[in-house]
Scaffold this motif. Structure first.
Motif, short mmCIF file in Angstrom:
data_model
loop_
_atom_site.label_atom_id
_atom_site.label_comp_id
_atom_site.label_asym_id
_atom_site.label_seq_id
_atom_site.Cartn_x
_atom_site.Cartn_y
_atom_site.Cartn_z
N PRO A 250 0.83 -1.22 0.00
CA PRO A 250 0.00 0.00 0.00
C PRO A 250 0.86 1.26 0.00
O PRO A 250 1.73 1.43 0.86
CB PRO A 250 -0.80 -0.13 1.30
N LYS B 175 0.64 5.31 0.12
CA LYS B 175 -0.33 6.30 0.60
C LYS B 175 -0.87 7.21 -0.50
O LYS B 175 -2.08 7.34 -0.68
CB LYS B 175 0.31 7.14 1.71
N ARG C 154 -3.08 5.36 -3.07
CA ARG C 154 -4.35 4.88 -2.53
C ARG C 154 -5.27 6.03 -2.09
O ARG C 154 -6.48 5.98 -2.29
CB ARG C 154 -4.09 3.95 -1.33
N ASP C 155 -4.68 7.06 -1.48
CA ASP C 155 -5.49 8.11 -0.86
C ASP C 155 -5.46 9.44 -1.60
O ASP C 155 -6.24 10.35 -1.28
CB ASP C 155 -5.02 8.36 0.59
N ASP D 121 -3.15 18.09 4.58
CA ASP D 121 -2.27 17.11 5.24
C ASP D 121 -0.79 17.38 4.97
O ASP D 121 0.08 16.70 5.52
CB ASP D 121 -2.60 15.69 4.75
#
Length: 212
Positions: free
Chosen positions: A160, A162, A165-166, A172
């Motif tokens: 995964p 980050k 995926r996001d 952030d």
């Protein structure tokens, strides 16, 4: 390869054999293997024993290039017909430019070993052995090696990541990254976005220019 050398020696097809590798570590490895499995061949590591004598000589390309013209008295130490078999380890590397002269010089049988043969215009491993591109003399395929228990099949592992995926969210980011974000040339009408969604990140990462 050592089994082939043993057979050719016992059948009087090969009196002297040259094994070439492109790194000293591989030369040492090959020399030790010959000493273990074919000690009667009196293997000589030319990198460390330039004056050694035996039936099997192991060398790097630069070392052999430097020794081709070496004289012993009025004669060359390694004449055109000195070796009956020349073996090239990792035949896809280092053999297409100046080191090609080694194979043009020696009048011998030629065997190349490689797991990744090249078929490029200026680096064609098959052409070196007068073979049709993509058709080696012999191949030991991955499936066969797995079936025989020498290798294991590759296993995919999902890692995964980050951003993939996001996506990327402005809120952030660190203050430093926010400054870099604000300094980018975004669309003048829409302005700087609050985030970049995962689909946009992946489209940028995986495209024909970066993934072959």
């Amino acid at each position: 390869m050592i089994a082939l050398c043993d057979l050719l020696i016992r059948c009087n097809w090969a009196k002297h054999i040259l094994f070439l590798a492109d790194r000293v570590a591989l030369v040492n490895q090959a020399t030790n293997a010959f000493k273990k499995f074919l000690p009667d061949s009196s293997p000589v590591n030319l990198v460390t024993e330039r004056k050694g004598e035996g039936r099997v000589f192991v060398s790097t390309y630069p070392t052999m290039m430097g020794m081709i013209n070496e004289m012993v008295g009025a004669r060359r130490r390694f004449g055109v017909g000195h070796f009956d078999l020349v073996i090239i380890d990792e035949a896809h590397r280092s053999v297409f430019q100046k080191y090609r002269a080694i194979f043009d010089y020696f009048d011998s049988l030629l065997v190349g070993l490689t797991a990744t043969p090249k078929a490029e215009v200026d680096r064609n491993t098959y052409g070196l052995f007068d073979l049709e591109s993509g058709v080696p003399t012999d191949a030991y395929e991955l499936d066969d090696a797995v079936g025989d228990g020498f290798l294991v099949p590759p296993k995919a592992v999902s890692v995964p990541l980050k951003f993939q995926r996001d996506g990327i969210k402005y809120e952030d980011l660190s203050e430093e990254d926010k400054e870099r974000w604000d300094s980018l040339e975004w669309d003048e009408e829409e302005g700087a976005p609050d985030q970049v969604d995962p689909a946009a990140v992946n489209k940028w990462l995986f495209n024909k220019d970066t993934v072959v």
